[in-house]
Design an enzyme around this catalytic site. Structure first.
Site, PDB file in Angstrom:
ATOM      1  N   HIS A  51       0.811  -1.222   0.000  1.00  0.00           N
ATOM      2  CA  HIS A  51       0.000   0.000   0.000  1.00  0.00           C
ATOM      3  C   HIS A  51       0.843   1.271   0.000  1.00  0.00           C
ATOM      4  CE1 HIS A  51      -3.646  -2.285   0.372  1.00  0.00           C
ATOM      5  NE2 HIS A  51      -3.268  -2.832   1.503  1.00  0.00           N
ATOM      6  N   ARG A  75       7.276  -5.747   3.141  1.00  0.00           N
ATOM      7  CA  ARG A  75       6.050  -6.339   2.598  1.00  0.00           C
ATOM      8  C   ARG A  75       6.034  -6.140   1.092  1.00  0.00           C
ATOM      9  NH1 ARG A  75      -0.124  -5.293   4.653  1.00  0.00           N
ATOM     10  NH2 ARG A  75       0.282  -3.133   4.037  1.00  0.00           N
ATOM     11  N   ASP A  89      17.438 -10.274  -3.094  1.00  0.00           N
ATOM     12  CA  ASP A  89      18.739  -9.931  -3.666  1.00  0.00           C
ATOM     13  C   ASP A  89      19.260  -8.582  -3.196  1.00  0.00           C
ATOM     14  OD1 ASP A  89      19.038 -12.307  -5.017  1.00  0.00           O
ATOM     15  OD2 ASP A  89      18.360 -11.543  -6.957  1.00  0.00           O
ATOM     16  N   GLU A 154      -5.742 -12.666   6.294  1.00  0.00           N
ATOM     17  CA  GLU A 154      -6.603 -11.500   6.083  1.00  0.00           C
ATOM     18  C   GLU A 154      -8.032 -11.825   5.676  1.00  0.00           C
ATOM     19  OE1 GLU A 154      -4.299  -8.006   4.381  1.00  0.00           O
ATOM     20  OE2 GLU A 154      -3.191  -9.677   3.484  1.00  0.00           O
ATOM     21  N   ASP A 180      -8.220  -5.732   6.873  1.00  0.00           N
ATOM     22  CA  ASP A 180      -8.745  -6.505   5.745  1.00  0.00           C
ATOM     23  C   ASP A 180      -9.666  -7.615   6.229  1.00  0.00           C
ATOM     24  OD1 ASP A 180      -7.722  -5.649   3.036  1.00  0.00           O
ATOM     25  OD2 ASP A 180      -5.859  -5.659   4.156  1.00  0.00           O
TER      26      ASP A 180
END
Length: 261
Positions: A51, A75, A89, A154, A180
């Site tokens: 988000h 996230r 990476d 969620e 959520d």
């Protein structure tokens, strides 16, 4: 050739030790903001790519800005294995993955963070920040153990599958997305609704039975305290956006009140 220390994961280690970890969401996508928040003393910070306006480059900038000041969790934008690989990476080791619905999905995500034969991560340690560009002794042998995967629960279906998801080898913890979940249960914006709270406590209990910690996002002191009472081991108690919004409003209100005095 100069060398760097073997990979460690302070967040994963502290979760395993027990105790309670207080975190903060980083949603602004700004390295300077991340650096300021890192110096505030939170146990962990979450760089939000779902988000927040973050891509791999801005996430990298924030990892560098935070450094070793505190633990960093990233996230990704979605719950796909492909989204994890470029983040690994650049040096991210702890991941909060949104919308994980099943143990099968969790196993796929675990495999994305591990080298063969236990996973599907590509071997590019000579050219990646994760290994300090091949300067970390024994990196390939130690990298898998340094990964920390936290699926996010969620939906009602995910709550029903929480015990199976928590039991997956390589899943370090679960994280319940209260907002959520409240929307999915028909109580949008009401994370403390009894129906939502029942589902939440069920997920926490499933974690406890699996011997895994559980966390959540609880941006008020009351909600954070309630989550801790229910057994959550790590809670994000707000966000950089929330701090800026509230701080700006409070400052303006105080200045206007002083001007009227």
């Amino acid at each position: 050739m100069p060398t760097s220390p073997s990979p460690l994961n302070a967040f994963k280690e502290r979760l395993a030790e027990g105790g309670f970890l207080t975190g903060l969401w980083l949603s602004l996508g700004d390295a300077s903001t991340a650096e300021v928040c890192a110096d505030a003393g939170f146990d962990w910070l979450l760089v939000d790519g779902e988000h927040g306006p973050n891509d791999v480059r801005s996430t990298l900038d924030q990892l560098r800005a935070i450094g070793d000041r505190t633990a960093v969790v990233v996230r990704p934008p979605s719950g796909s294995a492909d989204g994890l690989r470029p983040l690994i990476d650049i040096g991210a080791r702890s991941f909060l993955v949104p919308m994980v619905e099943s143990a099968a999905q969790a196993r796929e995500l675990v495999r994305a963070t591990r080298y063969p034969p236990h996973g599907t991560r590509g071997v590019a340690s000579a050219v990646t920040r994760a290994s300090r560009w091949n300067r970390t002794p024994g990196y390939l042998g130690a990298a898998d153990a340094a990964m920390c995967l936290v699926p996010q629960i969620e939906t009602p279906g995910a709550v029903a599958a929480a015990a199976d998801i928590a039991a997956v080898d390589g899943v370090a913890a679960l994280f319940v997305g209260l907002y959520d979940l409240s929307a999915a249960l028909g109580h949008l914006g009401a994370p403390d609704h009894p129906d939502v709270w029942d589902a939440f406590t069920g997920a926490v209990a499933a974690c406890r039975e699996a011997g895994k910690p559980c966390g959540t996002f609880a941006p008020t002191p009351e909600l954070a305290a309630a989550a801790r009472r229910e057994g959550c081991a790590f809670v994000a108690v707000g966000s950089d956006v929330g701090l800026l919004v509230q701080g700006a409003a409070d400052l303006l209100a105080r200045c206007r009140a002083a001007g009227r005095a």
